[in-house]
Design an enzyme around this catalytic site. Structure first.
Site, PDB file in Angstrom:
ATOM      1  N   ASP A  61      57.345 100.301  -0.832  1.00  0.00           N
ATOM      2  CA  ASP A  61      58.173 100.648  -2.007  1.00  0.00           C
ATOM      3  C   ASP A  61      59.376 101.493  -1.583  1.00  0.00           C
ATOM      4  OD1 ASP A  61      56.038 102.281  -1.351  1.00  0.00           O
ATOM      5  OD2 ASP A  61      55.750 103.084  -3.361  1.00  0.00           O
ATOM      6  N   TYR A  74      47.576  85.802   1.029  1.00  0.00           N
ATOM      7  CA  TYR A  74      48.044  84.417   0.948  1.00  0.00           C
ATOM      8  C   TYR A  74      47.156  83.445   1.719  1.00  0.00           C
ATOM      9  CZ  TYR A  74      52.526  85.787  -1.096  1.00  0.00           C
ATOM     10  OH  TYR A  74      53.514  86.270  -1.913  1.00  0.00           O
ATOM     11  N   ASP A  96      57.138  88.236   1.854  1.00  0.00           N
ATOM     12  CA  ASP A  96      57.626  87.253   0.882  1.00  0.00           C
ATOM     13  C   ASP A  96      58.667  87.909  -0.023  1.00  0.00           C
ATOM     14  OD1 ASP A  96      57.849  84.964  -0.580  1.00  0.00           O
ATOM     15  OD2 ASP A  96      55.897  85.106  -1.558  1.00  0.00           O
ATOM     16  N   LYS A 146      51.617  99.435   3.299  1.00  0.00           N
ATOM     17  CA  LYS A 146      51.190 100.323   2.210  1.00  0.00           C
ATOM     18  C   LYS A 146      49.890 100.987   2.673  1.00  0.00           C
ATOM     19  CE  LYS A 146      51.740 101.733  -2.088  1.00  0.00           C
ATOM     20  NZ  LYS A 146      52.920 102.387  -2.656  1.00  0.00           N
TER      21      LYS A 146
END
Ligand code: NAD
Length: 359
Positions: A225, A125, A249, A192
């Site tokens: 996840d 971002y 987010d 991740k």
């Protein structure tokens, strides 16, 4: 002299209405506020030529604290989002998004009490992007392909994901400090790192290091996840979640959805020198000017601001008064009613008055 001078940005659409309701409730806590009202958004653009005028930024810098209503993002290119602008100009690196079940708000989950701490300035971002087919993208792709075993197709658009040790350290430290100050027991780092070994790997490594300085707070980590699945299956095992920008987010909206959505979801953006609190919902233009919008998300953002100022007792009173009015179920706006019948609903101002009566 007022105890706190706060920059108040009412915003547009339903913003001025929910901001006025919030101001009246915060004034009724007995704490003394001086509200330094400033503009941002389309009104500011008309009057000053800027969506985020320098005077508004200067006011927040001076006061160190702001409360902001939603702002309509003008359609068309060339406009930088006011929210992104505020975060970057004031270096508000931490996005604080608590999600707590309020009795009487319709939601699929019960007894949720989670806090998402999202890094606000780095990751994908940061705005370092190159459009497909441009000479910049072509040059970058050929540089990457000369150095990387994995090749990037020449037709690709490029966004850079960047994570720094400094940025990771300050957001994880913020999460641990928040946990300590607010009696929280556990911090989970979400990442991740199994796939993005360098960027998310760095974030995780720093998180593990910071955690050693907080032996009083439990620490673990989850792959993003798996985190989403576990939040659906056993949310009671989690407490404070800290993560890079993109995951934050998404996961913060997931958590907001778990407790009933936009109308009740507060937020704060915190930096070293300033903090700005705001509801996560937008300007809801179809409800603007009708005195029917739900003021709760902005009010709870005001309560978060009180906590940030160390006014824990007043913050708890505001939150309890909001909960009392919602669980009684009569003086609530249309969206908090099971039948969503506007003819039986309270107006924004009536709901604020009911909350003040409960303080
Ligand atoms: P929105 O949050 O304004 O509205 C989504 C839905 O929720 C609508 O049905 C709306 O009526 C309802 N809603 C939202 N807040 C409500 C409230 N307090 N009470 C009752 N109902 C409420 O999202 P959108 O329609 O995607 O965006 C509208 C405008 O707001 C856009 O210009 C967008 O860019 C802007 N926006 C601003 C912010 C911000 O300033 N922080 C955040 C999101 C969107």
């Amino acid at each position: 002299m007022a105890k706190y001078t706060v920059t108040l940005i009412p915003g547009d659409g339903i913003g001025p209405e929910v901001a006025a309701a919030t101001r009246s409730v915060l004034d009724a806590t007995g704490l003394e506020f001086e509200w330094d009202v400033q503009q941002a958004g389309s009104d500011a653009l008309d009057e000053t030529g800027s969506l985020l005028p320098e005077t508004t930024l200067a006011s927040i810098r001076k006061n160190g604290i702001g409360l902001k209503g939603p702002i309509t993002t003008p359609v068309g290119s060339g406009f930088r989002s006011v929210n992104v602008g505020l975060r970057q100009e004031l270096e508000l690196y931490a996005n604080l998004r608590p999600g707590r079940t309020i009795k009487g708000v319709q939601s699929t989950f019960d007894d949720i009490d989670l806090v998402v701490v999202r890094e606000n300035l780095e990751d994908t971002y940061a705005g370092v992007e190159f459009d497909d087919g441009t000479s910049d993208a072509a040059e970058i792709i050929s540089e990457i392909n000369a150095r990387s075993k994995k090749q990037v197709p020449a037709s690709a658009a490029i966004s850079i994901k960047m994570i720094t040790p400094e940025g990771s350290r300050r957001i994880v430290e913020y999460a641990f400090e928040y946990a300590r100050k607010n009696g929280r027991k556990k911090v989970t780092a979400v990442h991740k790192a199994n796939i993005m070994k360098h960027t998310d790997g760095l974030f995780l490594e720093v998180a593990q290091d910071v955690a050693t300085g907080y032996p009083d707070i439990e620490f673990n980590d989850r792959i993003v996840d798996n985190m989403c699945m576990q939040l659906m299956q056993k949310p009671d095992q989690y407490d404070v979640l800290v993560m890079p920008n993109l995951y934050g987010d998404i996961v913060s909206d997931l958590v907001a959805g778990m407790v009933g959505g936009l109308g009740v979801a507060p937020g704060g953006n915190i930096g070293t020198h300033a903090a700005v609190f705001e509801p996560i919902h937008g300007s809801a233009p179809s409800h603007a000017g009708k005195n029917e919008a739900n003021p709760v998300a902005m009010l709870l953002s005001g309560a978060l601001m009180l906590r940030h100022l160390g006014e824990t007792e007043a913050a708890t009173r505001v939150e309890s008064a909001v909960e009392a009015v919602i669980s009684a179920g009569t003086k609530v706006t249309y969206d908090l009613r099971a039948d969503r019948d506007p003819s039986k609903a309270a107006s924004t101002t009536e709901m604020a008055e009911a909350i003040i009566a409960e303080l």
